[in-house]
Design a protein around this motif. Structure first.
Motif, mmCIF file in Angstrom:
data_model
loop_
_atom_site.group_PDB
_atom_site.id
_atom_site.type_symbol
_atom_site.label_atom_id
_atom_site.label_comp_id
_atom_site.label_asym_id
_atom_site.label_seq_id
_atom_site.Cartn_x
_atom_site.Cartn_y
_atom_site.Cartn_z
ATOM 1 N N GLY A 9 0.828 -1.194 0.000
ATOM 2 C CA GLY A 9 0.000 0.000 0.000
ATOM 3 C C GLY A 9 0.863 1.245 0.000
ATOM 4 O O GLY A 9 2.081 1.178 0.171
ATOM 5 N N PRO A 10 0.270 2.417 -0.193
ATOM 6 C CA PRO A 10 1.010 3.667 -0.133
ATOM 7 C C PRO A 10 1.640 3.849 1.247
ATOM 8 O O PRO A 10 1.143 3.303 2.237
ATOM 9 C CB PRO A 10 -0.055 4.737 -0.386
ATOM 10 N N ASN A 19 1.545 6.060 3.483
ATOM 11 C CA ASN A 19 0.697 6.607 4.539
ATOM 12 C C ASN A 19 -0.496 5.717 4.869
ATOM 13 O O ASN A 19 -1.398 6.144 5.585
ATOM 14 C CB ASN A 19 0.175 7.999 4.147
ATOM 15 N N SER A 20 -0.519 4.508 4.379
ATOM 16 C CA SER A 20 -1.703 3.658 4.530
ATOM 17 C C SER A 20 -1.608 2.699 5.713
ATOM 18 O O SER A 20 -0.522 2.397 6.224
ATOM 19 C CB SER A 20 -1.927 2.845 3.253
ATOM 20 N N ILE A 21 -2.750 2.218 6.110
ATOM 21 C CA ILE A 21 -2.840 1.176 7.140
ATOM 22 C C ILE A 21 -2.128 -0.079 6.648
ATOM 23 O O ILE A 21 -1.444 -0.755 7.412
ATOM 24 C CB ILE A 21 -4.314 0.873 7.466
ATOM 25 N N GLU A 22 -2.249 -0.372 5.350
ATOM 26 C CA GLU A 22 -1.609 -1.545 4.761
ATOM 27 C C GLU A 22 -0.091 -1.487 4.915
ATOM 28 O O GLU A 22 0.554 -2.495 5.197
ATOM 29 C CB GLU A 22 -1.967 -1.690 3.278
ATOM 30 N N ASP A 70 3.400 8.793 0.118
ATOM 31 C CA ASP A 70 2.690 7.654 -0.452
ATOM 32 C C ASP A 70 3.540 6.900 -1.468
ATOM 33 O O ASP A 70 3.720 5.703 -1.367
ATOM 34 C CB ASP A 70 1.382 8.107 -1.100
#
Length: 95
Positions: free
Chosen positions: A25-26, A28-31, A58
């Motif tokens: 994921g990017p 800044n993501s939770i992923e 990101d």
């Protein structure tokens, strides 16, 4: 389309499609945070993902003014040396 901060598309990866890897994921993501936690449990941290999370960006080539940096040049992945040279040439980045 799931894509990591490095710019690689998970949709093009066989490991992702076989359920053997999750998307970063990017940055800044939770992923991304979940992926780095999983990597730490395995005793590994992707330097590109770690940097993106730390710098709160990101996607490296789109969002980071330092791209391409040594994390991409010294490898072992995710982008080829030829891509990095081409990117620098086209972007006018002489560093």
């Amino acid at each position: 389309m799931p894509t990591g901060p490095c710019g690689l598309s998970c949709d093009a990866c066989g490991l992702y499609h076989r359920g053997r890897c999750s998307s970063c994921g990017p940055g800044n993501s939770i992923e991304a945070r979940a992926k780095i936690t999983f990597q730490e449990e395995l005793g590994f941290r992707c330097p590109v993902l770690t940097c993106a999370i730390t710098r709160e960006i990101d996607y490296c080539s789109r969002d980071c003014p330092a791209f391409p940096c040594s994390k991409f040049e010294q490898g072992p992945y995710p982008l080829s040396h030829n891509f990095i040279r081409m990117y620098r040439r086209r972007s006018g980045a002489g560093h």
